[in-house]
Motif scaffolding. Structure first.
Motif, mmCIF file in Angstrom:
data_model
loop_
_atom_site.group_PDB
_atom_site.id
_atom_site.type_symbol
_atom_site.label_atom_id
_atom_site.label_comp_id
_atom_site.label_asym_id
_atom_site.label_seq_id
_atom_site.Cartn_x
_atom_site.Cartn_y
_atom_site.Cartn_z
ATOM 1 N N LEU A 15 0.900 -1.146 0.000
ATOM 2 C CA LEU A 15 0.000 0.000 0.000
ATOM 3 C C LEU A 15 0.937 1.194 0.000
ATOM 4 O O LEU A 15 1.560 1.494 1.011
ATOM 5 C CB LEU A 15 -0.890 0.022 1.242
ATOM 6 C CG LEU A 15 -1.817 -1.181 1.469
ATOM 7 C CD1 LEU A 15 -2.541 -1.048 2.794
ATOM 8 C CD2 LEU A 15 -2.792 -1.325 0.328
ATOM 9 N N HIS A 33 -8.017 -5.870 -10.629
ATOM 10 C CA HIS A 33 -8.941 -4.853 -10.114
ATOM 11 C C HIS A 33 -10.017 -4.558 -11.154
ATOM 12 O O HIS A 33 -9.719 -4.337 -12.318
ATOM 13 C CB HIS A 33 -8.187 -3.574 -9.771
ATOM 14 C CG HIS A 33 -9.056 -2.549 -9.113
ATOM 15 N ND1 HIS A 33 -9.873 -1.705 -9.818
ATOM 16 C CD2 HIS A 33 -9.249 -2.246 -7.815
ATOM 17 C CE1 HIS A 33 -10.526 -0.917 -8.987
ATOM 18 N NE2 HIS A 33 -10.169 -1.225 -7.762
ATOM 19 N N TYR A 45 -14.357 3.849 2.921
ATOM 20 C CA TYR A 45 -13.441 2.780 2.516
ATOM 21 C C TYR A 45 -14.155 1.591 1.868
ATOM 22 O O TYR A 45 -13.521 0.733 1.273
ATOM 23 C CB TYR A 45 -12.604 2.297 3.701
ATOM 24 C CG TYR A 45 -13.408 1.791 4.875
ATOM 25 C CD1 TYR A 45 -13.899 0.494 4.899
ATOM 26 C CD2 TYR A 45 -13.667 2.616 5.962
ATOM 27 C CE1 TYR A 45 -14.651 0.037 5.964
ATOM 28 C CE2 TYR A 45 -14.401 2.162 7.039
ATOM 29 C CZ TYR A 45 -14.887 0.875 7.036
ATOM 30 O OH TYR A 45 -15.619 0.415 8.084
ATOM 31 N N ASP A 61 -11.181 -0.387 0.339
ATOM 32 C CA ASP A 61 -9.900 0.258 0.067
ATOM 33 C C ASP A 61 -9.127 0.231 1.384
ATOM 34 O O ASP A 61 -9.407 1.019 2.293
ATOM 35 C CB ASP A 61 -10.130 1.685 -0.415
ATOM 36 C CG ASP A 61 -8.851 2.376 -0.861
ATOM 37 O OD1 ASP A 61 -7.760 2.007 -0.362
ATOM 38 O OD2 ASP A 61 -8.928 3.287 -1.704
ATOM 39 N N ARG A 63 -6.212 1.096 2.102
ATOM 40 C CA ARG A 63 -5.471 2.335 2.378
ATOM 41 C C ARG A 63 -6.351 3.297 3.181
ATOM 42 O O ARG A 63 -5.902 3.863 4.181
ATOM 43 C CB ARG A 63 -5.006 2.978 1.075
ATOM 44 C CG ARG A 63 -3.908 2.194 0.384
ATOM 45 C CD ARG A 63 -3.632 2.784 -0.994
ATOM 46 N NE ARG A 63 -3.163 4.139 -0.896
ATOM 47 C CZ ARG A 63 -1.935 4.545 -1.200
ATOM 48 N NH1 ARG A 63 -1.052 3.684 -1.619
ATOM 49 N NH2 ARG A 63 -1.601 5.797 -1.084
ATOM 50 N N ARG A 70 -6.389 7.547 -0.540
ATOM 51 C CA ARG A 70 -7.181 6.656 -1.392
ATOM 52 C C ARG A 70 -6.285 5.947 -2.422
ATOM 53 O O ARG A 70 -5.328 6.519 -2.923
ATOM 54 C CB ARG A 70 -8.243 7.487 -2.115
ATOM 55 C CG ARG A 70 -9.164 6.698 -3.015
ATOM 56 C CD ARG A 70 -10.256 7.575 -3.604
ATOM 57 N NE ARG A 70 -11.144 8.107 -2.586
ATOM 58 C CZ ARG A 70 -12.158 7.437 -2.050
ATOM 59 N NH1 ARG A 70 -12.411 6.214 -2.429
ATOM 60 N NH2 ARG A 70 -12.915 8.006 -1.132
ATOM 61 N N THR A 71 -6.618 4.705 -2.734
ATOM 62 C CA THR A 71 -5.883 3.941 -3.742
ATOM 63 C C THR A 71 -6.093 4.552 -5.119
ATOM 64 O O THR A 71 -7.219 4.889 -5.491
ATOM 65 C CB THR A 71 -6.359 2.471 -3.773
ATOM 66 O OG1 THR A 71 -6.070 1.874 -2.513
ATOM 67 C CG2 THR A 71 -5.672 1.685 -4.871
ATOM 68 N N LYS A 73 -5.749 3.488 -8.924
ATOM 69 C CA LYS A 73 -5.631 2.259 -9.701
ATOM 70 C C LYS A 73 -4.486 2.344 -10.707
ATOM 71 O O LYS A 73 -4.327 3.346 -11.395
ATOM 72 C CB LYS A 73 -6.957 1.988 -10.416
ATOM 73 C CG LYS A 73 -6.977 0.700 -11.179
ATOM 74 C CD LYS A 73 -8.314 0.497 -11.860
ATOM 75 C CE LYS A 73 -8.235 -0.669 -12.811
ATOM 76 N NZ LYS A 73 -9.460 -0.821 -13.594
ATOM 77 N N THR A 77 -2.621 -2.937 -9.589
ATOM 78 C CA THR A 77 -3.618 -2.991 -8.522
ATOM 79 C C THR A 77 -4.356 -4.329 -8.564
ATOM 80 O O THR A 77 -4.778 -4.781 -9.621
ATOM 81 C CB THR A 77 -4.625 -1.837 -8.667
ATOM 82 O OG1 THR A 77 -3.906 -0.604 -8.718
ATOM 83 C CG2 THR A 77 -5.594 -1.806 -7.488
ATOM 84 N N ASP A 98 -2.134 -2.172 -3.746
ATOM 85 C CA ASP A 98 -1.451 -1.523 -4.861
ATOM 86 C C ASP A 98 -0.690 -2.536 -5.716
ATOM 87 O O ASP A 98 -0.647 -2.430 -6.933
ATOM 88 C CB ASP A 98 -0.475 -0.457 -4.348
ATOM 89 C CG ASP A 98 -1.211 0.730 -3.741
ATOM 90 O OD1 ASP A 98 -2.372 0.979 -4.105
ATOM 91 O OD2 ASP A 98 -0.616 1.410 -2.886
#
Length: 161
Positions: A15, A33, A45, A61, A63, A70-71, A73, A77, A98
């Protein structure tokens, strides 16, 4: 010899710049993903639901759940689909990572308690840390992460048919 295992297998993933691990025994599969089906009024999340072999699985998520950003993409991912053992049930959940690295054994003697100072996320979600050549691997305590007020993530499989 006591017969107890001296090491356990973990799936490692990132992450951001941080490396995390979860027990391989709880990881059902690792998926590319895809955007999940949005669920209105969920926590930030909770990204939504994803169909995993006929079962509606909430996707989070991680993270955001750990207080990170926030992730975003990328082609790396992934979603780790896990069956998290809770007190009286098993929670199927997809966790966005990630990048997934590898399955690796950690010796139980090498797993240290998480320090209470200098950690950017709440340390009660950390089972322990393992020192590596460069940095640490944080082992997540999944039962603590998904217990308590997170019971909203539990969606009966009959409700998503």
């Amino acid at each position: 010899m006591t017969g107890l295992p001296t090491e356990s297998q973990f799936v490692t993933f990132s992450l951001g710049e941080e490396v995390f691990a979860v027990p391989v025994a709880v990881v059902r599969e690792i998926l590319d993903h895809e955007e999940p089906f949005k669920i209105p009024h969920g926590p930030d999340y909770l990204l939504g639901l994803r169909d995993v072999r006929g079962q509606g699985v909430p996707v989070i998520d991680l993270r955001l759940r750990l207080g990170m950003t926030r992730t975003v993409k990328t082609p790396h991912t992934r979603i780790l689909v896990m069956d998290v053992p809770l007190n009286d049930r098993s929670l199927a959940v997809g966790v966005v990572a990630d990048k997934v690295f590898e399955v690796i054994p950690f010796r139980h003697a090498d797993i240290e308690q998480a320090p209470d100072i200098g950690i950017r996320w709440r340390s009660d979600y950390i089972h322990g840390v393992v020192r590596r050549e460069i940095g640490f691997v944080v082992i997540i305590d999944l039962a603590r992460l998904f217990s308590g007020d997170e019971t909203a993530l539990v969606i009966p499989t009959s409700a998503v048919a």
